[in-house]
Design a protein around this motif. Structure first.
Motif, PDB file in Angstrom:
ATOM      1  N   LEU A   1      78.298   4.648 -47.216  1.00 39.46           N
ATOM      2  CA  LEU A   1      80.029   4.713 -48.076  1.00 39.46           C
ATOM      3  C   LEU A   1      80.474   6.220 -47.876  1.00 39.46           C
ATOM      4  O   LEU A   1      81.741   5.943 -47.710  1.00 39.46           O
ATOM      5  N   ILE A   2      79.562   7.184 -47.317  1.00 42.77           N
ATOM      6  CA  ILE A   2      80.161   8.249 -47.852  1.00 42.77           C
ATOM      7  C   ILE A   2      81.074   8.435 -46.695  1.00 42.77           C
ATOM      8  O   ILE A   2      82.079   9.152 -46.077  1.00 42.77           O
TER       9      ILE A   2
ATOM     10  N   ASP B   1      85.515   4.074 -53.723  1.00 44.70           N
ATOM     11  CA  ASP B   1      85.239   5.208 -55.140  1.00 44.70           C
ATOM     12  C   ASP B   1      84.008   4.791 -55.782  1.00 44.70           C
ATOM     13  O   ASP B   1      83.502   5.752 -56.502  1.00 44.70           O
ATOM     14  N   ASP B   2      84.465   3.789 -57.031  1.00 44.26           N
ATOM     15  CA  ASP B   2      83.614   3.490 -57.485  1.00 44.26           C
ATOM     16  C   ASP B   2      82.024   3.768 -57.601  1.00 44.26           C
ATOM     17  O   ASP B   2      82.083   3.851 -58.494  1.00 44.26           O
TER      18      ASP B   2
ATOM     19  N   VAL C   1      84.392  -1.924 -49.451  1.00 44.31           N
ATOM     20  CA  VAL C   1      83.888  -3.199 -48.877  1.00 44.31           C
ATOM     21  C   VAL C   1      82.763  -4.283 -49.503  1.00 44.31           C
ATOM     22  O   VAL C   1      82.162  -4.145 -50.484  1.00 44.31           O
ATOM     23  N   TYR C   2      82.115  -4.521 -48.965  1.00 47.14           N
ATOM     24  CA  TYR C   2      82.028  -6.026 -48.936  1.00 47.14           C
ATOM     25  C   TYR C   2      79.984  -5.928 -48.667  1.00 47.14           C
ATOM     26  O   TYR C   2      79.376  -5.149 -48.421  1.00 47.14           O
TER      27      TYR C   2
ATOM     28  N   GLN D   1      79.146   5.419 -58.398  1.00 52.95           N
ATOM     29  CA  GLN D   1      78.114   5.004 -59.632  1.00 52.95           C
ATOM     30  C   GLN D   1      77.226   5.342 -59.392  1.00 52.95           C
ATOM     31  O   GLN D   1      76.084   5.813 -59.549  1.00 52.95           O
ATOM     32  N   LEU D   2      76.886   4.953 -57.426  1.00 53.43           N
ATOM     33  CA  LEU D   2      75.543   5.850 -57.026  1.00 53.43           C
ATOM     34  C   LEU D   2      75.352   6.958 -57.276  1.00 53.43           C
ATOM     35  O   LEU D   2      73.928   7.427 -57.499  1.00 53.43           O
ATOM     36  N   ASN D   3      76.465   8.171 -56.742  1.00 51.55           N
ATOM     37  CA  ASN D   3      76.178   9.262 -57.188  1.00 51.55           C
ATOM     38  C   ASN D   3      75.272   9.733 -58.612  1.00 51.55           C
ATOM     39  O   ASN D   3      74.456  10.578 -58.748  1.00 51.55           O
TER      40      ASN D   3
END
Lengths: 214, 214
Positions: B18-19, B65-66, B29-30, B70-72
């Motif tokens: 994602l980064i 971004d969401d 993203v899918y 959330q992962l962060n």
């Protein structure tokens, strides 16, 4: 059809333990003993062995020499396997000095690097320019490789290895490499493995935050 | 209660992707995209995210971004984690230079070695005698360790780490280490991992010799 990777890893661990046990004079081993020494369960040990038709005796356990020779046959210890390493940095050096590598049927036959300063054809094993990889691998019929190059050249190096005849690699580059279906890639992302431990430590101190999963 | 190690590894991989995706301007993203890039399946991706209550939109996928924030939050990226390495050999050097280690929230704060020649308190990070491990770890409250020492001293070093306050380790020593139940050990036996690839290559050419297992 293949064995699951984890099963194979355990078989290699059993054999290591048996070699040690034999060296101190042990003649029979029990599934409990193996399980204790390797942090597994006796049920798992018996299940693994039964996959190969190896069965023990309830009282006497497994006859060590028998078990060892069956594992040797299974794991093909006597055939020496040649391996090349792409990338002659610290990781390659660490692998070369890794305990037991040398005597365990795996022979590092050459390293390859694109930095002329690191190349040394007189070294044992020789450190050759990456341009020589194709000829070396196809001539010597090497089938096993290690990818220890920076991630941005890893796919390129893998493609070269595949064309040259390599059939499987241990990959230290922290990216997902593409390869044909019958090619075996064993990914070792050391940073992710360390981050995983870091994560587990952190979450352990925050009880009940996450759901269990499998 | 903990997440399975493989799930956590995948979450870190999602974040890395994602980064990169964000850096090239992608907004949504899918699960298919993530699955393709990481060699997983879309079902697996959705299953992983749903564990944490992260849900996508069928048409638009996940808002990048969401998802990233959330992962962060989940993976605790913003907290820096200190780590010490026992053993200042080639493996430690390889780890120090491992791409991305530095900027990824993991800080190697010291190395320890019992060889006075290798010790260098002025180095950054300092390379200290093993006698200093206890004081260093307890004073700096380090919780994460790496075991990169020869196998015959590994258990002794681990015991010392545990007493000093370390909560989990990445272990490169090729033996089964004993530790309390709530201590986390992530074993990296590089030789066994390479032997596993060697084994798979060999057996692939002998069709039908082994039964499938799990």
């Amino acid at each position: 059809m293949r064995l699951a990777k984890q099963t194979i890893l355990r078989l290699f661990q059993y054999r290591e333990f048996l070699i040690l046990a034999k060296s101190i004079g042990i003649k029979n081993v029990y599934s409990d003993t193996l399980a204790e020494a390797l942090g597994s369960s006796a049920t798992q040990v018996r299940k693994d062995f039964s996959l190969f038709g190896i069965t023990g005796n309830k009282r006497a356990g497994y006859q060590l020499d028998d078990l060892l020779s069956q594992l040797n046959e299974l794991l093909g210890k006597n055939e020496k396997q040649k391996v090349i390493i792409a990338g002659a940095g610290n990781l390659a050096k660490a692998l070369m000095q890794y305990e037991g590598f040398k005597k365990e049927g795996i022979e590092i036959v050459a390293l390859f690097d694109n930095d002329p300063v690191k190349c040394d054809p007189q070294n044992d094993p020789p450190i050759l320019p990456i341009e020589d990889l194709y000829n070396f691998v196809s001539e010597k019929q090497v089938e096993l490789g290690v990818i220890a190059v920076p991630y941005y050249v890893a796919q390129q190096i893998l493609d070269l290895m595949i064309v040259a005849g390599i059939k499987g690699v241990l990959n230290f580059a922290p990216i997902y490499l593409k390869a044909p279906k019958d090619f075996f890639i064993n990914d070792m992302n050391l940073r992710l493995e360390l981050e995983t431990v870091a994560y587990l430590i952190k979450t352990r101190t925050k009880a009940g935050v996450h759901k269990e999963s499998s």
